[in-house]
Scaffold this active site. Structure first.
Site, PDB file in Angstrom:
ATOM      1  N   ASP A   1       0.864  -1.380   0.118  1.00 54.94           N
ATOM      2  CA  ASP A   1      -0.068   0.025   0.087  1.00 54.94           C
ATOM      3  C   ASP A   1       0.984   1.278  -0.083  1.00 54.94           C
ATOM      4  OD1 ASP A   1      -1.915   1.878   0.070  1.00 54.94           O
ATOM      5  OD2 ASP A   1      -2.557   1.233   2.289  1.00 54.94           O
TER       6      ASP A   1
ATOM      7  N   ASN B   1      10.661  -7.220  -8.439  1.00 52.56           N
ATOM      8  CA  ASN B   1       9.948  -5.825  -8.788  1.00 52.56           C
ATOM      9  C   ASN B   1      11.178  -4.782  -8.999  1.00 52.56           C
ATOM     10  OD1 ASN B   1       9.772  -3.433  -6.859  1.00 52.56           O
ATOM     11  ND2 ASN B   1      10.263  -5.176  -5.575  1.00 52.56           N
ATOM     12  N   ARG B   2      11.006  -3.751  -9.780  1.00 50.06           N
ATOM     13  CA  ARG B   2      11.662  -2.729  -9.996  1.00 50.06           C
ATOM     14  C   ARG B   2      10.665  -1.530 -10.101  1.00 50.06           C
ATOM     15  NH1 ARG B   2      12.908  -5.417 -14.873  1.00 50.06           N
ATOM     16  NH2 ARG B   2      11.700  -4.691 -16.664  1.00 50.06           N
TER      17      ARG B   2
ATOM     18  N   PHE C   1       9.970   3.126  -6.357  1.00 48.88           N
ATOM     19  CA  PHE C   1       9.388   4.257  -5.590  1.00 48.88           C
ATOM     20  C   PHE C   1       8.237   5.130  -6.376  1.00 48.88           C
ATOM     21  CE2 PHE C   1      13.069   4.858  -2.190  1.00 48.88           C
ATOM     22  CZ  PHE C   1      12.765   3.494  -2.077  1.00 48.88           C
TER      23      PHE C   1
ATOM     24  N   ASN D   1       6.788   4.273   5.671  1.00 54.05           N
ATOM     25  CA  ASN D   1       8.073   4.219   5.105  1.00 54.05           C
ATOM     26  C   ASN D   1       8.451   5.358   4.193  1.00 54.05           C
ATOM     27  OD1 ASN D   1       9.983   3.020   3.131  1.00 54.05           O
ATOM     28  ND2 ASN D   1       9.770   1.026   4.195  1.00 54.05           N
TER      29      ASN D   1
ATOM     30  N   ASN E   1      13.852   3.740   4.870  1.00 51.93           N
ATOM     31  CA  ASN E   1      14.302   2.637   3.718  1.00 51.93           C
ATOM     32  C   ASN E   1      15.758   3.120   2.976  1.00 51.93           C
ATOM     33  OD1 ASN E   1      14.241   0.636   1.989  1.00 51.93           O
ATOM     34  ND2 ASN E   1      12.679   1.170   0.860  1.00 51.93           N
TER      35      ASN E   1
ATOM     36  N   SER F   1      16.160  -0.091  -0.941  1.00 53.70           N
ATOM     37  CA  SER F   1      15.727  -0.446  -2.218  1.00 53.70           C
ATOM     38  C   SER F   1      16.509  -0.550  -3.224  1.00 53.70           C
ATOM     39  CB  SER F   1      14.560   0.587  -2.696  1.00 53.70           C
ATOM     40  OG  SER F   1      14.112   0.262  -4.139  1.00 53.70           O
TER      41      SER F   1
ATOM     42  N   ASN G   1      16.119  -0.317  -6.377  1.00 51.63           N
ATOM     43  CA  ASN G   1      15.606   0.554  -7.443  1.00 51.63           C
ATOM     44  C   ASN G   1      15.605   1.858  -7.737  1.00 51.63           C
ATOM     45  OD1 ASN G   1      14.672  -2.219  -8.590  1.00 51.63           O
ATOM     46  ND2 ASN G   1      12.972  -2.161  -6.994  1.00 51.63           N
ATOM     47  N   THR G   2      16.241   2.599  -6.809  1.00 54.50           N
ATOM     48  CA  THR G   2      16.848   3.819  -6.912  1.00 54.50           C
ATOM     49  C   THR G   2      18.337   3.894  -6.675  1.00 54.50           C
ATOM     50  OG1 THR G   2      14.613   4.707  -5.652  1.00 54.50           O
ATOM     51  CG2 THR G   2      16.723   6.177  -5.580  1.00 54.50           C
TER      52      THR G   2
ATOM     53  N   LYS H   1      15.595  -0.081   7.579  1.00 56.93           N
ATOM     54  CA  LYS H   1      15.367  -0.812   6.745  1.00 56.93           C
ATOM     55  C   LYS H   1      16.459  -1.424   5.948  1.00 56.93           C
ATOM     56  CE  LYS H   1      11.881  -3.433   3.862  1.00 56.93           C
ATOM     57  NZ  LYS H   1      10.664  -3.401   3.194  1.00 56.93           N
TER      58      LYS H   1
ATOM     59  N   ASN I   1      14.980  -6.056   2.871  1.00 53.15           N
ATOM     60  CA  ASN I   1      14.414  -5.780   1.798  1.00 53.15           C
ATOM     61  C   ASN I   1      14.622  -6.941   0.734  1.00 53.15           C
ATOM     62  OD1 ASN I   1      13.397  -4.027  -0.345  1.00 53.15           O
ATOM     63  ND2 ASN I   1      13.555  -2.252   1.114  1.00 53.15           N
TER      64      ASN I   1
ATOM     65  N   GLY J   1       9.948 -13.090  -1.560  1.00 52.24           N
ATOM     66  CA  GLY J   1       9.085 -14.272  -1.629  1.00 52.24           C
ATOM     67  C   GLY J   1      10.192 -15.466  -1.285  1.00 52.24           C
TER      68      GLY J   1
ATOM     69  N   GLY K   1      10.176 -13.822   2.475  1.00 50.09           N
ATOM     70  CA  GLY K   1      10.083 -15.070   2.200  1.00 50.09           C
ATOM     71  C   GLY K   1       9.072 -15.863   3.270  1.00 50.09           C
TER      72      GLY K   1
ATOM     73  N   TYR L   1       4.559 -10.060   2.436  1.00 51.04           N
ATOM     74  CA  TYR L   1       4.054  -9.406   1.440  1.00 51.04           C
ATOM     75  C   TYR L   1       3.987 -10.390   0.079  1.00 51.04           C
ATOM     76  CZ  TYR L   1       3.338  -6.119  -2.572  1.00 51.04           C
ATOM     77  OH  TYR L   1       2.873  -5.459  -3.771  1.00 51.04           O
TER      78      TYR L   1
HETATM   79  C1  LIG Z   1       6.066  -5.108  -5.542  1.00 52.17           C
HETATM   80  C2  LIG Z   1       6.708  -4.888  -4.387  1.00 52.17           C
HETATM   81  C3  LIG Z   1       7.055  -3.594  -4.049  1.00 52.17           C
HETATM   82  C4  LIG Z   1       7.834  -3.081  -2.895  1.00 52.17           C
HETATM   83  N1  LIG Z   1       8.034  -1.889  -2.511  1.00 52.17           N
HETATM   84  C5  LIG Z   1       8.780  -1.467  -1.206  1.00 52.17           C
HETATM   85  C6  LIG Z   1       8.885  -0.082  -0.900  1.00 52.17           C
HETATM   86  O1  LIG Z   1       8.412   0.482  -1.580  1.00 52.17           O
HETATM   87  N2  LIG Z   1       9.513   0.168   0.340  1.00 52.17           N
HETATM   88  C7  LIG Z   1      10.113  -1.056   1.164  1.00 52.17           C
HETATM   89  O2  LIG Z   1      10.732  -0.685   1.903  1.00 52.17           O
HETATM   90  N3  LIG Z   1       9.870  -2.201   0.480  1.00 52.17           N
HETATM   91  C8  LIG Z   1       9.226  -2.370  -0.411  1.00 52.17           C
HETATM   92  N4  LIG Z   1       9.215  -3.843  -0.788  1.00 52.17           N
HETATM   93  C9  LIG Z   1       9.647  -4.891  -0.033  1.00 52.17           C
HETATM   94  C10 LIG Z   1       8.911  -5.441   0.778  1.00 52.17           C
HETATM   95  O3  LIG Z   1       8.609  -4.699   1.988  1.00 52.17           O
HETATM   96  C11 LIG Z   1       9.734  -6.786   1.778  1.00 52.17           C
HETATM   97  O4  LIG Z   1      10.662  -6.103   2.315  1.00 52.17           O
HETATM   98  C12 LIG Z   1      10.070  -7.938   0.705  1.00 52.17           C
HETATM   99  O5  LIG Z   1       9.199  -7.954  -0.478  1.00 52.17           O
HETATM  100  C13 LIG Z   1      10.542  -9.285   1.182  1.00 52.17           C
HETATM  101  O6  LIG Z   1       9.127  -9.510   1.903  1.00 52.17           O
HETATM  102  P1  LIG Z   1       8.476 -10.751   0.999  1.00 52.17           P
HETATM  103  O7  LIG Z   1       9.318 -11.699   0.745  1.00 52.17           O
HETATM  104  O8  LIG Z   1       7.607 -11.167   2.188  1.00 52.17           O
HETATM  105  O9  LIG Z   1       7.838 -10.166   0.032  1.00 52.17           O
HETATM  106  C14 LIG Z   1       8.505  -4.235  -2.019  1.00 52.17           C
HETATM  107  C15 LIG Z   1       8.329  -5.594  -2.154  1.00 52.17           C
HETATM  108  C16 LIG Z   1       7.368  -5.795  -3.573  1.00 52.17           C
HETATM  109  C17 LIG Z   1       7.161  -7.336  -3.987  1.00 52.17           C
END
Ligand SMILES: Cc1cc2nc3c(=O)[nH]c(=O)nc-3n(C[C@H](O)[C@H](O)[C@H](O)COP(=O)(O)O)c2cc1C
Length: 365
Positions: free
Chosen positions: A75, A121-122, A125, A149, A180, A183, A185-186, A221, A250, A272, A299, A320
């Site tokens: 979200d 994902n990429r 933000f 965050n 955070n 990431s 992707n930045t 994070k 992350n 995952g 995961g 997530y």
């Molecule tokens: C589609 C997607 C978008 C994400 N965006 C963010 C983000 O904006 N900020 C952040 O701190 N982590 C982001 N994450 C990372 C998740 O918060 C989490 O740290 C990571 O996916 C590992 O948890 P999981 O394996 O349960 O998904 C994102 C993950 C996914 C899959």
């Protein structure tokens, strides 16, 4: 992407096709948008039983009904924190939010590695920016801990000041904040994990926090791609600050766990199931270096993997990606599984299982 959460939709003709299987057939980002919309429309089920007392947790001063949170990125714009809380999450972390709105990377930018139950994902933000998200969250009653965050705009001339602005903006309405810096992707963001940059960043962020009317807990994070030297540096820096906790971890830029599988070649962060071992090892290795509260992420896809995070040293957990593949009954199963594990160990609270297998996890490679 909370798929079984959508089963009540079968009674709603307009959205009847939003079953878990049909969502999995959609492009991943379209499916995510459909899920957010369904939640906004109030179509998710609400938890109709009290959380097991074994899961009641205090985390950095926060009183949590359960230590299981929705991780950041689901979200991003704070559209559905209340429905998520009503579904049973003990914390809901919205964001990452940057000072100015930004569109993120070109699509497609979200991929499933279905056979491994992984996600790449990429996104970069993509978000509505501080003002819009602040406005949306103001006055919303959220029956869970609300985490915001915060991050930096991709084209920012000064990443550190973007974080400081995030603290100033959200300190009053968040129950906790997450800085955070992990990431992938930045470009350049993860360099903030290096000792000198991190010192400067935390000094700036925590100085702003100290001036806010309430002392909001601040978490940092970090990435799972740090080696033990990198973890040493972070542990050393945070020990000299009044940071409240860490979130580990992350997504990873490594692909060993999905080599040769579909979409494995896509750039971005992997999450995952295939992230579970790496993220849990790093969590345990950090637990050996700090007594700060740690939120374990990465995961979790079953009651056993949720329990393993606590045993490795987490005080709370978030998830997530598994919700993409497993559905919301996962949250329910995790709660029941954790409560049973506490009782089976002859204990009364999940806190008593924290760190019971840290050494074992930390030694894994
Ligand atoms: C589609 C997607 C978008 C994400 N965006 C963010 C983000 O904006 N900020 C952040 O701190 N982590 C982001 N994450 C990372 C998740 O918060 C989490 O740290 C990571 O996916 C590992 O948890 P999981 O394996 O349960 O998904 C994102 C993950 C996914 C899959």
């Amino acid at each position: 992407m909370i798929l079984s959460a959508l089963s009540p939709l079968l009674r709603v003709p307009l959205l009847a096709n939003l079953t878990r299987d049909s969502l999995l057939k959609m492009d991943a980002e379209t499916a995510h948008g459909a899920t957010i919309n369904a939640l906004r429309l109030g179509l998710a089920p609400e938890q109709d039983y009290p959380d097991p007392p074994e899961l009641k947790t205090t985390l950095a001063g926060l009183e949590l009904k359960s230590p299981i949170g929705m991780a950041a990125g689901f979200d991003k714009n704070g559209e559905v924190p209340r429905p998520l809380a009503l579904m049973g999450f003990g914390m809901v972390e919205i964001g990452t939010v940057t000072p100015r709105p930004q569109t993120g990377n070109p699509k497609p930018r979200l991929f499933r590695v279905g056979t491994a139950e992984g996600v790449i994902n990429r996104m970069g933000f993509n978000n509505d920016g501080h003002d819009e998200v602040y406005r949306r969250l103001s006055g919303v009653r959220i029956p869970a801990a609300l985490g915001v965050n915060i991050g930096a705009n991709k084209d920012s001339a000064d990443f550190t000041s973007d974080y400081a602005r995030g603290v100033a903006r959200f300190a009053r309405i968040a129950d906790y904040l997450t800085v955070n810096i992990s990431s992938p992707n930045t470009p350049g963001l993860r360099d903030l994990q290096q000792e000198d940059s991190l010192k400067r960043l935390l000094y700036a962020v925590l100085t702003v926090r100290s001036k806010s009317p309430v002392r909001v807990p601040v978490f940092l994070k970090i990435a799972p791609d740090l080696d033990e030297v990198g973890l040493d540096a972070i542990a050393k820096v945070v020990a000299d600050t009044d940071l409240d906790g860490l979130i580990i971890s992350n997504t990873t830029i490594t692909r060993d766990a999905v080599a040769g599988l579909e979409n494995a070649g896509e750039k971005g962060g992997l999450s995952g199931k295939p992230l579970f071992d790496l993220a849990t090892i790093r969590l345990a290795q950090m637990r050996q270096r700090t007594s700060l509260p740690i939120i374990g992420v990465g995961g979790i896809h079953s009651p056993d993997t949720a329990l393993a995070k606590f045993e490795a040293g987490a005080n709370a957990i978030q998830l997530y990606s598994a919700l993409v593949f497993g559905g919301l009954d996962l949250l329910d199963r995790i709660k029941r599984g954790l409560a049973a594990a506490v009782r089976n160990a002859g204990k009364t609270n999940i806190a008593e299982l924290v760190g019971t297998k840290t050494a074992e996890w930390a030694a894994r490679r």
